[in-house]
Design a protein around this motif. Structure first.
Motif, PDB file in Angstrom:
ATOM      1  N   VAL A 143       1.028  -1.298  -0.045  1.00 51.10           N
ATOM      2  CA  VAL A 143      -0.129   0.155   0.231  1.00 51.10           C
ATOM      3  C   VAL A 143       1.297   1.182   0.459  1.00 51.10           C
ATOM      4  CG1 VAL A 143      -2.055   1.102   1.060  1.00 51.10           C
ATOM      5  CG2 VAL A 143      -1.923  -1.702   1.362  1.00 51.10           C
ATOM      6  N   VAL A 144       0.366   2.457  -0.554  1.00 55.59           N
ATOM      7  CA  VAL A 144       1.355   3.119  -0.733  1.00 55.59           C
ATOM      8  C   VAL A 144      -0.210   4.622  -0.089  1.00 55.59           C
ATOM      9  CG1 VAL A 144       2.063   5.256  -2.382  1.00 55.59           C
ATOM     10  CG2 VAL A 144       2.023   2.746  -3.139  1.00 55.59           C
ATOM     11  N   GLU A 145       0.370   5.428   1.185  1.00 57.37           N
ATOM     12  CA  GLU A 145      -0.190   5.738   2.071  1.00 57.37           C
ATOM     13  C   GLU A 145      -0.148   7.431   1.117  1.00 57.37           C
ATOM     14  OE1 GLU A 145      -2.773   4.617   4.469  1.00 57.37           O
ATOM     15  OE2 GLU A 145      -1.410   3.057   4.764  1.00 57.37           O
ATOM     16  N   HIS A 146      -0.884   8.189   1.195  1.00 63.85           N
ATOM     17  CA  HIS A 146      -1.183   8.996   1.124  1.00 63.85           C
ATOM     18  C   HIS A 146      -1.041   9.417  -0.313  1.00 63.85           C
ATOM     19  CE1 HIS A 146      -1.837  11.312   5.487  1.00 63.85           C
ATOM     20  NE2 HIS A 146      -0.232   9.897   5.660  1.00 63.85           N
ATOM     21  N   TYR A 147      -1.429   8.361  -1.260  1.00 61.72           N
ATOM     22  CA  TYR A 147      -0.762   8.550  -2.960  1.00 61.72           C
ATOM     23  C   TYR A 147      -1.836   9.970  -3.167  1.00 61.72           C
ATOM     24  CZ  TYR A 147      -1.933   6.664  -6.935  1.00 61.72           C
ATOM     25  OH  TYR A 147      -1.518   6.777  -8.554  1.00 61.72           O
ATOM     26  N   ALA A 148      -1.131  10.634  -4.299  1.00 63.14           N
ATOM     27  CA  ALA A 148      -1.719  11.907  -4.947  1.00 63.14           C
ATOM     28  C   ALA A 148      -1.976  11.205  -6.313  1.00 63.14           C
ATOM     29  CB  ALA A 148      -0.853  12.751  -4.927  1.00 63.14           C
ATOM     30  N   LEU A 149      -3.691  12.107  -6.098  1.00 61.52           N
ATOM     31  CA  LEU A 149      -4.057  11.069  -7.685  1.00 61.52           C
ATOM     32  C   LEU A 149      -3.805  12.284  -8.647  1.00 61.52           C
ATOM     33  CD1 LEU A 149      -7.711  10.027  -6.338  1.00 61.52           C
ATOM     34  CD2 LEU A 149      -6.898   8.663  -7.590  1.00 61.52           C
ATOM     35  N   PRO A 150      -4.439  11.654  -9.744  1.00 60.21           N
ATOM     36  CA  PRO A 150      -4.014  12.920 -10.700  1.00 60.21           C
ATOM     37  C   PRO A 150      -5.173  14.148 -10.788  1.00 60.21           C
ATOM     38  CG  PRO A 150      -4.165  10.654 -11.835  1.00 60.21           C
ATOM     39  CD  PRO A 150      -4.207  10.410 -10.636  1.00 60.21           C
ATOM     40  N   GLY A 151      -4.648  15.047 -10.436  1.00 66.40           N
ATOM     41  CA  GLY A 151      -5.680  16.140 -10.494  1.00 66.40           C
ATOM     42  C   GLY A 151      -5.608  16.791  -8.997  1.00 66.40           C
TER      43      GLY A 151
END
Length: 176
Positions: A143-151
């Motif tokens: 799991v990647v925590e605090h993932y940034a979605l495009p946008g």
């Protein structure tokens, strides 16, 4: 704590409502930006992004003349993997095996094209999605925590009220 600090019953009652409203606002904002990005990138030209490149494809599930699901596969020659992307089933048709059939289609495609593995990433919060991937044979890779979605802007308020966990899965088809 709010009441002890402010001595205001009204403020203490309004604070949770305000916080839930902020959570809703930022969740909606991020999701709408993400959908807008998707609709202006690969989903704006499915043929160019998924049908023309070798090792990539796009499938549509149709039931009674209605599109009820989609899935895409995007090949990566460098590591001989194919990525399962954009799997989605209309909420009215979930639980009927459509997603599993679409997933199997990608696995079949990967085997026919001699890929060594299939990978995917998901931000799905519903356990049903994770159980689906595992039922298809995928192994959870982390799991990647605090993932940034495009946008996403990654502003302080956005980080406070909306956090995404990005789950990675892999299905090894054959050894390289």
């Amino acid at each position: 704590i709010c009441f002890v600090v402010t001595k205001s019953f009204l403020l203490t009652c309004c604070l949770p409502i305000f916080l839930m409203g902020m959570r809703y606002y930022f969740s909606r904002k991020v999701i709408l930006h993400y959908l807008d990005c998707a609709l202006h990138t690969d989903m704006s030209d499915i043929e160019q992004y998924y049908m023309k490149p070798p090792g990539s494809c796009f499938w549509v599930a149709v039931l009674d003349g209605n599109v009820v699901g989609i899935v895409a596969a995007r090949g990566n020659e460098e590591d001989n993997t194919v990525e399962l992307r954009r799997m989605s089933v209309d909420s009215n048709y979930r639980g009927k095996g459509i997603a599993k059939a679409l997933g199997r289609k990608v696995l079949e495609f990967a085997m026919l094209n001699n890929y060594s593995s299939v990978v995917l990433g998901t931000t799905a919060v519903k356990m049903a999605a994770h159980k689906l991937y595992e039922s298809l044979g995928f192994k959870h890779m982390g799991v990647v925590e605090h993932y940034a979605l495009p946008g996403m802007t990654r502003s302080l308020l956005e980080r406070m009220f909306f956090q995404v966990r990005y789950h990675r899965y892999r299905l090894q088809l054959r050894e390289e």
